[in-house]
Design a protein around this motif. Structure first.
Motif, PDB file in Angstrom:
ATOM      1  N   ILE A 105      18.979  37.322  -3.180  1.00  0.00           N
ATOM      2  CA  ILE A 105      20.245  37.992  -3.474  1.00  0.00           C
ATOM      3  C   ILE A 105      20.089  39.084  -4.531  1.00  0.00           C
ATOM      4  N   LEU A 106      20.723  40.212  -4.255  1.00  0.00           N
ATOM      5  CA  LEU A 106      20.893  41.283  -5.234  1.00  0.00           C
ATOM      6  C   LEU A 106      22.380  41.390  -5.525  1.00  0.00           C
ATOM      7  N   ARG A 107      22.741  41.279  -6.808  1.00  0.00           N
ATOM      8  CA  ARG A 107      24.128  41.478  -7.239  1.00  0.00           C
ATOM      9  C   ARG A 107      24.192  42.769  -8.032  1.00  0.00           C
ATOM     10  N   VAL A 108      25.143  43.609  -7.668  1.00  0.00           N
ATOM     11  CA  VAL A 108      25.300  44.901  -8.330  1.00  0.00           C
ATOM     12  C   VAL A 108      26.731  45.003  -8.850  1.00  0.00           C
ATOM     13  N   VAL A 109      26.865  45.321 -10.131  1.00  0.00           N
ATOM     14  CA  VAL A 109      28.170  45.587 -10.734  1.00  0.00           C
ATOM     15  C   VAL A 109      28.264  47.096 -10.872  1.00  0.00           C
ATOM     16  N   ALA A 110      29.268  47.687 -10.206  1.00  0.00           N
ATOM     17  CA  ALA A 110      29.348  49.150 -10.174  1.00  0.00           C
ATOM     18  C   ALA A 110      30.789  49.631 -10.106  1.00  0.00           C
ATOM     19  N   ASP A 111      30.967  50.873 -10.466  1.00  0.00           N
ATOM     20  CA  ASP A 111      32.251  51.552 -10.351  1.00  0.00           C
ATOM     21  C   ASP A 111      32.232  52.451  -9.125  1.00  0.00           C
ATOM     22  N   ASP A 112      33.093  52.153  -8.158  1.00  0.00           N
ATOM     23  CA  ASP A 112      33.307  53.031  -7.015  1.00  0.00           C
ATOM     24  C   ASP A 112      32.000  53.451  -6.341  1.00  0.00           C
ATOM     25  N   LEU A 113      31.239  52.464  -5.870  1.00  0.00           N
ATOM     26  CA  LEU A 113      29.970  52.720  -5.211  1.00  0.00           C
ATOM     27  C   LEU A 113      29.971  52.075  -3.833  1.00  0.00           C
ATOM     28  N   SER A 114      29.583  52.829  -2.849  1.00  0.00           N
ATOM     29  CA  SER A 114      29.541  52.327  -1.481  1.00  0.00           C
ATOM     30  C   SER A 114      28.374  51.355  -1.297  1.00  0.00           C
ATOM     31  N   PRO A 115      28.629  50.209  -0.676  1.00  0.00           N
ATOM     32  CA  PRO A 115      27.531  49.283  -0.375  1.00  0.00           C
ATOM     33  C   PRO A 115      26.448  49.952   0.481  1.00  0.00           C
ATOM     34  N   ARG A 116      26.846  50.882   1.347  1.00  0.00           N
ATOM     35  CA  ARG A 116      25.881  51.577   2.205  1.00  0.00           C
ATOM     36  C   ARG A 116      24.881  52.371   1.363  1.00  0.00           C
ATOM     37  N   TYR A 117      25.324  52.872   0.215  1.00  0.00           N
ATOM     38  CA  TYR A 117      24.428  53.628  -0.653  1.00  0.00           C
ATOM     39  C   TYR A 117      23.285  52.741  -1.156  1.00  0.00           C
ATOM     40  N   ILE A 118      23.617  51.529  -1.587  1.00  0.00           N
ATOM     41  CA  ILE A 118      22.602  50.583  -2.074  1.00  0.00           C
ATOM     42  C   ILE A 118      21.682  50.183  -0.927  1.00  0.00           C
ATOM     43  N   GLU A 119      22.263  49.911   0.240  1.00  0.00           N
ATOM     44  CA  GLU A 119      21.445  49.551   1.401  1.00  0.00           C
ATOM     45  C   GLU A 119      20.441  50.659   1.722  1.00  0.00           C
ATOM     46  N   THR A 120      20.905  51.896   1.731  1.00  0.00           N
ATOM     47  CA  THR A 120      20.035  53.034   2.038  1.00  0.00           C
ATOM     48  C   THR A 120      18.966  53.213   0.969  1.00  0.00           C
ATOM     49  N   LEU A 121      19.345  53.044  -0.290  1.00  0.00           N
ATOM     50  CA  LEU A 121      18.410  53.179  -1.403  1.00  0.00           C
ATOM     51  C   LEU A 121      17.236  52.204  -1.250  1.00  0.00           C
ATOM     52  N   LEU A 122      17.553  50.942  -0.994  1.00  0.00           N
ATOM     53  CA  LEU A 122      16.494  49.940  -0.840  1.00  0.00           C
ATOM     54  C   LEU A 122      15.731  50.117   0.473  1.00  0.00           C
ATOM     55  N   ASN A 123      16.442  50.458   1.554  1.00  0.00           N
ATOM     56  CA  ASN A 123      15.769  50.681   2.836  1.00  0.00           C
ATOM     57  C   ASN A 123      14.745  51.812   2.719  1.00  0.00           C
ATOM     58  N   ASN A 124      15.101  52.884   2.019  1.00  0.00           N
ATOM     59  CA  ASN A 124      14.182  54.012   1.844  1.00  0.00           C
ATOM     60  C   ASN A 124      12.977  53.635   0.989  1.00  0.00           C
ATOM     61  N   ALA A 125      13.127  52.599   0.166  1.00  0.00           N
ATOM     62  CA  ALA A 125      12.016  52.110  -0.660  1.00  0.00           C
ATOM     63  C   ALA A 125      11.170  51.089   0.092  1.00  0.00           C
ATOM     64  N   GLY A 126      11.552  50.790   1.346  1.00  0.00           N
ATOM     65  CA  GLY A 126      10.750  49.885   2.168  1.00  0.00           C
ATOM     66  C   GLY A 126      11.223  48.437   2.194  1.00  0.00           C
ATOM     67  N   PHE A 127      12.451  48.193   1.735  1.00  0.00           N
ATOM     68  CA  PHE A 127      12.983  46.826   1.697  1.00  0.00           C
ATOM     69  C   PHE A 127      14.205  46.710   2.592  1.00  0.00           C
ATOM     70  N   LEU A 128      14.387  45.536   3.174  1.00  0.00           N
ATOM     71  CA  LEU A 128      15.610  45.259   3.902  1.00  0.00           C
ATOM     72  C   LEU A 128      16.710  44.966   2.886  1.00  0.00           C
ATOM     73  N   CYS A 129      17.917  45.406   3.193  1.00  0.00           N
ATOM     74  CA  CYS A 129      19.049  45.190   2.303  1.00  0.00           C
ATOM     75  C   CYS A 129      20.324  45.215   3.133  1.00  0.00           C
ATOM     76  N   THR A 130      21.083  44.124   3.100  1.00  0.00           N
ATOM     77  CA  THR A 130      22.304  44.012   3.883  1.00  0.00           C
ATOM     78  C   THR A 130      23.395  43.410   3.012  1.00  0.00           C
ATOM     79  N   GLU A 131      24.552  44.064   2.999  1.00  0.00           N
ATOM     80  CA  GLU A 131      25.666  43.530   2.207  1.00  0.00           C
ATOM     81  C   GLU A 131      26.121  42.195   2.775  1.00  0.00           C
TER      82      GLU A 131
END
Length: 71
Positions: free
Chosen positions: A42-68
């Motif tokens: 599990i990854l927990r992110v505390v953020a202001d007005d951030l799309s979950p898709r942004y985090i998914e894309t960030l980790l996917n581009n780094a070579g990791f699977l990430c699904t909300e």
């Protein structure tokens, strides 16, 4: 602030170290943590007005699977 929860393929402390600079570079993220003992790594992110898709894309581009996860 929102708490976003993701299932990831980040499974080792060395991988957290690789992802950490990516997450800390996002100004909207106030805090984050990984629970590597959970079966979903599990990854927990505390953020202001951030799309979950942004985090998914960030980790996917780094070579990791990430699904909300819905909670």
């Amino acid at each position: 602030m929102d708490v976003l929860i993701f299932s990831t393929s980040v499974s080792a402390p060395e991988q957290v170290t690789k992802v950490q600079p990516l997450l800390t570079s996002v100004q909207a993220i106030q805090d984050f943590n990984f629970d590597l003992e959970d079966c979903d790594n599990i990854l927990r992110v505390v953020a202001d007005d951030l799309s979950p898709r942004y985090i998914e894309t960030l980790l996917n581009n780094a070579g990791f699977l990430c699904t909300e996860l819905e909670y």
